[in-house]
Write an enzyme that holds these catalytic residues in place. Structure first.
Site, PDB file in Angstrom:
ATOM      1  N   HIS A 171      -3.174   7.659   1.708  1.00  0.00           N
ATOM      2  CA  HIS A 171      -2.412   8.808   2.221  1.00  0.00           C
ATOM      3  C   HIS A 171      -1.267   9.138   1.273  1.00  0.00           C
ATOM      4  CE1 HIS A 171       0.652   6.038   3.540  1.00  0.00           C
ATOM      5  NE2 HIS A 171      -0.167   5.436   4.400  1.00  0.00           N
TER       6      HIS A 171
ATOM      7  N   HIS B 101       0.811   6.201  -0.312  1.00  0.00           N
ATOM      8  CA  HIS B 101       0.155   5.493  -1.424  1.00  0.00           C
ATOM      9  C   HIS B 101       0.148   6.391  -2.662  1.00  0.00           C
ATOM     10  CE1 HIS B 101      -2.153   3.980   2.252  1.00  0.00           C
ATOM     11  NE2 HIS B 101      -1.403   2.959   1.881  1.00  0.00           N
TER      12      HIS B 101
ATOM     13  N   CYS C 294       4.303 -11.489  12.614  1.00  0.00           N
ATOM     14  CA  CYS C 294       3.884 -10.090  12.750  1.00  0.00           C
ATOM     15  C   CYS C 294       2.657  -9.885  11.880  1.00  0.00           C
ATOM     16  CB  CYS C 294       4.989  -9.128  12.334  1.00  0.00           C
ATOM     17  SG  CYS C 294       4.391  -7.423  12.273  1.00  0.00           S
TER      18      CYS C 294
ATOM     19  N   CYS D  86       2.951  -7.069   9.193  1.00  0.00           N
ATOM     20  CA  CYS D  86       3.685  -7.465   7.974  1.00  0.00           C
ATOM     21  C   CYS D  86       2.998  -8.629   7.293  1.00  0.00           C
ATOM     22  CB  CYS D  86       5.106  -7.904   8.301  1.00  0.00           C
ATOM     23  SG  CYS D  86       6.158  -6.635   8.977  1.00  0.00           S
TER      24      CYS D  86
ATOM     25  N   CYS E 101       9.042  -5.889  15.915  1.00  0.00           N
ATOM     26  CA  CYS E 101       9.093  -5.652  14.476  1.00  0.00           C
ATOM     27  C   CYS E 101       9.420  -4.169  14.286  1.00  0.00           C
ATOM     28  CB  CYS E 101       7.742  -5.970  13.840  1.00  0.00           C
ATOM     29  SG  CYS E 101       7.557  -5.194  12.223  1.00  0.00           S
TER      30      CYS E 101
ATOM     31  N   HIS F 248       6.404  -2.138  12.723  1.00  0.00           N
ATOM     32  CA  HIS F 248       5.121  -1.986  13.422  1.00  0.00           C
ATOM     33  C   HIS F 248       5.253  -1.800  14.930  1.00  0.00           C
ATOM     34  CE1 HIS F 248       4.117  -3.815   9.515  1.00  0.00           C
ATOM     35  NE2 HIS F 248       3.134  -2.947   9.590  1.00  0.00           N
TER      36      HIS F 248
ATOM     37  N   LYS G 191       7.894  10.011  11.531  1.00  0.00           N
ATOM     38  CA  LYS G 191       7.169   8.966  10.797  1.00  0.00           C
ATOM     39  C   LYS G 191       5.688   9.352  10.685  1.00  0.00           C
ATOM     40  CE  LYS G 191       6.849   4.075  10.532  1.00  0.00           C
ATOM     41  NZ  LYS G 191       6.090   3.036  11.025  1.00  0.00           N
TER      42      LYS G 191
ATOM     43  N   LYS H  29      -0.994   7.199  12.131  1.00  0.00           N
ATOM     44  CA  LYS H  29      -2.346   7.560  12.577  1.00  0.00           C
ATOM     45  C   LYS H  29      -2.316   8.004  14.032  1.00  0.00           C
ATOM     46  CE  LYS H  29      -5.138   4.131  11.017  1.00  0.00           C
ATOM     47  NZ  LYS H  29      -6.308   3.301  11.034  1.00  0.00           N
TER      48      LYS H  29
HETATM   49  N1  MSP Z   1      -0.606  -5.204   0.410  1.00  0.00           N
HETATM   50  C1  MSP Z   1       0.786  -5.053   0.545  1.00  0.00           C
HETATM   51  C2  MSP Z   1       1.453  -5.016  -0.822  1.00  0.00           C
HETATM   52  C3  MSP Z   1       1.198  -6.194  -1.717  1.00  0.00           C
HETATM   53  S1  MSP Z   1       1.916  -5.978  -3.281  1.00  0.00           S
HETATM   54  C4  MSP Z   1       1.809  -7.453  -4.014  1.00  0.00           C
HETATM   55  C5  MSP Z   1       1.107  -3.755   1.270  1.00  0.00           C
HETATM   56  N2  MSP Z   1       0.163  -2.818   1.280  1.00  0.00           N
HETATM   57  S2  MSP Z   1       0.307  -1.356   1.967  1.00  0.00           S
HETATM   58  O1  MSP Z   1      -0.991  -0.757   1.918  1.00  0.00           O
HETATM   59  O2  MSP Z   1       0.924  -1.454   3.241  1.00  0.00           O
HETATM   60  O3  MSP Z   1       1.182  -0.543   0.978  1.00  0.00           O
HETATM   61  C6  MSP Z   1       2.574  -0.448   1.129  1.00  0.00           C
HETATM   62  C7  MSP Z   1       3.064   0.496   0.074  1.00  0.00           C
HETATM   63  O4  MSP Z   1       2.407   1.777   0.199  1.00  0.00           O
HETATM   64  C8  MSP Z   1       4.533   0.834   0.153  1.00  0.00           C
HETATM   65  O5  MSP Z   1       5.347  -0.159  -0.432  1.00  0.00           O
HETATM   66  C9  MSP Z   1       4.550   2.137  -0.622  1.00  0.00           C
HETATM   67  O6  MSP Z   1       4.369   1.887  -1.971  1.00  0.00           O
HETATM   68  C10 MSP Z   1       3.313   2.832  -0.089  1.00  0.00           C
HETATM   69  N3  MSP Z   1       3.591   3.539   1.160  1.00  0.00           N
HETATM   70  C11 MSP Z   1       2.912   3.400   2.336  1.00  0.00           C
HETATM   71  N4  MSP Z   1       3.438   4.272   3.250  1.00  0.00           N
HETATM   72  C12 MSP Z   1       4.454   4.957   2.708  1.00  0.00           C
HETATM   73  C13 MSP Z   1       5.274   6.022   3.144  1.00  0.00           C
HETATM   74  N5  MSP Z   1       5.212   6.538   4.353  1.00  0.00           N
HETATM   75  N6  MSP Z   1       6.160   6.525   2.255  1.00  0.00           N
HETATM   76  C14 MSP Z   1       6.238   6.053   0.973  1.00  0.00           C
HETATM   77  N7  MSP Z   1       5.467   5.062   0.532  1.00  0.00           N
HETATM   78  C15 MSP Z   1       4.637   4.422   1.398  1.00  0.00           C
HETATM   79  O7  MSP Z   1       2.209  -3.630   1.765  1.00  0.00           O
END
Ligand code: MSP
Length: 647
Positions: free
Chosen positions: A17, A20, A125, A128, A142, A145, A294, A297
């Protein structure tokens, strides 16, 4: 200098999304910027595929974890080219070399005495994938979440993180750039002002098998973060690969604030225990919200990058996210905001300036970049423009280096504004009327062309496609790949006589989306349309045509509370819409992710269990001999883009 820049590795329990996309666009733009500065860059992204929540998601989808992670990892891999993101390496934590590296490191840290066995009770959690402290909870939940963590008591292996607390505090204090922006550095230091607990780094195989086995105890798998963080080393061939030697000293991680603690505390202490230098910089950004709420989904407001690209074009998406978010703070996405940036900053300011300038070079200089007068002949206006461009480059460099992308872009747009004014004050169309002003006319056009070339170069890391179009139109395409930031500083870099091509429209305006077509039920029938004879059971072709069938991709699915039968689906067709479908007895939500189904797209919206449903998913129904029903959704036989008409 070698630079190694990474994104987090994304969990494969969600489809890609805007969040990412943002982190990965930032990392791609920064990689391109460093290359433009002459650095040797390695850019890595990837997927995080072990752990409890991934195993749960696979089970719900009725797939083996391997099948499930392969499917979702592919959706991440496929989205990067759509965003012109070009990683050098895409790692997966299920890769064999990664599994080996994690085990080697565990053994090494264990042998050094920094991993021990003990019993632990804590609040876990799953979202997390870590134990939370009481202090981190908000009203017992948390904060990320919104669930109460589970109290768990079990025997596990622990990493002696506390041993490195003083070293870490000292390292952060003596290296102001280690964690930026400063607010996150302060947050970490404040957290470290309390005693640090040791880190639980294992899960018993009785609870979780989808993970990397501990090399010294097969009854346990390693904790997902101990596994995940090591990806940054595996990807460059730690311990013996030449890339590790070359790149590790220049490592920079880009993350959002949700995963600050693992990156700012677990990771440096793990590296210290391995007797490795810590990474060079950690860049932490805020969250993207949608219309100030926020992104989630369950709210159904998740923004999908592919759709944005389809509507606005890839460079508008890249520009928008980098311009709109102040790195470190939260930002809000809305269609109005991206549309405004597209039409004002890109179509109007940059796009018009560019096409106007090329039209004038075409008309008044036979379509070639003209030679300008000697420096001594330049007007104050010219000098002002030249020094503004030079100052912009310095500003741009400093701001890009500090991850203040919005400020770097502001500096570029100030020069774009100045150029638009320069055209008005110097009015080339007036100069063209006077043969005695021919040299002056050439100088103005030449400075315009060269300023645009410099703008193309600095925009390259942010909007590579636009930069290439600009370079081509300026007859400079061959230089684009090799030009460095030093070339932007010098004047006289654009080749005199270079043949320009006018008519390049960089950003066609996008109009506010037309209202969706009226629903079938409300459509007026033409009086000429013949009605089928009653009882005949036949419909005319025109009547069939009234039903708009389209291919839709399911991007999210969840059960509707208090309903056995209903699932709430979010589909792309190609616009995102919600459809409530009575298929919950036949499909688990996870089974449906990524499936391409056929929907009735122009069905009058209706509310089901209070949820507005915009369309209907087609399914075939089989009546079994025992009276029960089998229901199978209609999918397409080949790969076809969401939104395609079915007729
Ligand atoms: N798998 C772990 C990270 C391990 S790194 C060694 C993880 N994955 S995640 O799929 O949850 O990705 C989190 C990351 O996705 C955030 O740190 C950010 O880079 C990006 N984002 C996910 N949602 C976001 C927003 N709503 N806004 C900005 N970035 C976000 O955590």
């Amino acid at each position: 200098m070698p630079t190694y820049v990474t994104t987090p590795i994304y969990y494969v329990n969600a489809m890609p999304h805007l969040g990412h996309a943002y982190t990965t666009i930032v990392t791609d733009a920064y990689s391109r910027f460093r290359r433009f500065c002459g650095d040797d860059v390695r850019f890595q992204t990837g997927t995080d595929e072990h752990g409890e929540k991934i195993a749960d998601a696979a089970a719900k989808a009725g797939e083996t974890p391997r099948e499930y992670v392969d499917r979702i990892a592919a959706t991440f891999r496929d989205i990067w080219p759509v965003l012109t993101i070009e990683p050098d390496y895409i790692i997966r934590t299920t890769d064999a070399d990664h599994v080996q590296t994690v085990q080697d490191i565990l053994q090494q840290v264990h042998d050094r005495g920094d991993i021990y066995f003990s019993e632990y009770s804590g609040l876990y959690c799953k979202g997390c994938e870590r134990f939370l402290t009481e202090k981190e909870l908000v009203e017992g939940k948390c904060p990320d979440h919104q669930v109460e963590p589970k109290a768990i008591t079990e025997q596990n292996y622990f990493f002696r993180m506390s041993k490195y607390q003083d070293w870490l505090i000292d390292h952060i204090k003596t290296n102001p750039e280690f964690i930026t922006p400063e607010r996150y550095r302060n947050e970490v230091l404040s957290f470290l002002s309390e005693p640090l607990e040791d880190l639980c780094i294992s899960r018993p195989t009785s609870r979780l098998t989808w993970g990397i086995p501990l090399p010294f105890d097969q009854n346990f798998v390693t904790y997902v973060w101990f596994d995940a963080l090591i990806n940054y080393l595996t990807g460059i061939g730690y311990p013996n690969g030449p890339d590790f030697e070359k790149y590790w000293a220049g490592a920079e991680h880009v993350i959002a604030k949700d995963i600050l603690k693992p990156h700012a505390i677990y990771w440096p202490t793990m590296l210290k225990a391995m007797e490795l230098e810590p990474y060079k910089r950690l860049h932490v950004h805020g969250y993207w919200n949608v219309d100030a709420t926020k992104m989630s989904k369950s709210i159904g407001n998740v923004v999908r990058p592919r759709e944005l690209v389809e509507t606005y074009g890839v460079d508008t998406v890249r520009y928008f996210v980098l311009r709109e978010m102040s790195f470190g703070l939260d930002a809000s996405f809305s269609s109005d905001a991206i549309l405004a940036r597209h039409n004002a900053d890109l179509a109007n300011d940059l796009g018009n300036l560019f096409s106007r300038s090329l039209t004038m070079i075409d008309k008044y200089a036979e379509g070639r970049v003209p030679e300008r007068e000697a420096s001594s002949m330049l007007a104050p206006d010219d000098r002002e423009l030249m020094s503004a461009v030079t100052a912009m480059v310095a500003q741009y460099r400093e701001q890009m280096d500090g991850f203040r992308f919005h400020k770097a872009l502001q500096a570029v747009w100030e020069v774009i504004g100045l150029l638009n004014r320069y055209i008005v004050t110097n009015a080339p169309w007036e100069l063209a009327k006077n043969p005695r002003q021919v040299d002056r006319l050439r100088t103005v056009l030449s400075l315009l062309a060269e300023s645009l070339w410099k703008i193309a170069l600095v925009l390259g890391p942010i909007m590579p496609t636009t930069a290439a179009k600009m370079a081509t139109a300026l007859g400079m395409h061959a230089r684009l790949a090799t030009a460095t930031i030093e070339d932007v500083r010098e004047w006289g870099e654009i080749a005199v006589g270079s043949v320009i091509s006018k008519g390049t429209q960089l950003f066609p305006r996008v109009d506010k989306k037309a209202e969706p077509a009226p629903a079938a039920g409300t459509r007026k029938k033409s009086p000429k349309e013949p009605e089928p004879a009653a009882g005949e059971g036949l419909i005319t072709f025109d009547q069939f045509k009234d039903v708009e069938l389209r291919v839709a991709e399911i991007v999210a699915a969840e059960k509707v509370a208090k309903s056995e039968r209903l699932l709430k689906l979010t589909v792309r067709a190609p616009e995102e819409r919600t459809i409530v479908a009575g298929i919950a007895l036949h499909y688990a939500p996870e089974d449906l992710l990524g499936k391409r189904v056929v929907i009735v797209a122009n069905l009058k919206p209706a509310k089901l269990m209070g949820i507005p449903s915009q369309g209907m998913v087609l399914a075939a129904k089989e009546q079994r001999a025992d009276g029960s029903e089998k229901l199978v959704i209609v999918t397409t036989a080949g790969d076809i883009a969401p939104g395609s008409r079915v007729a």
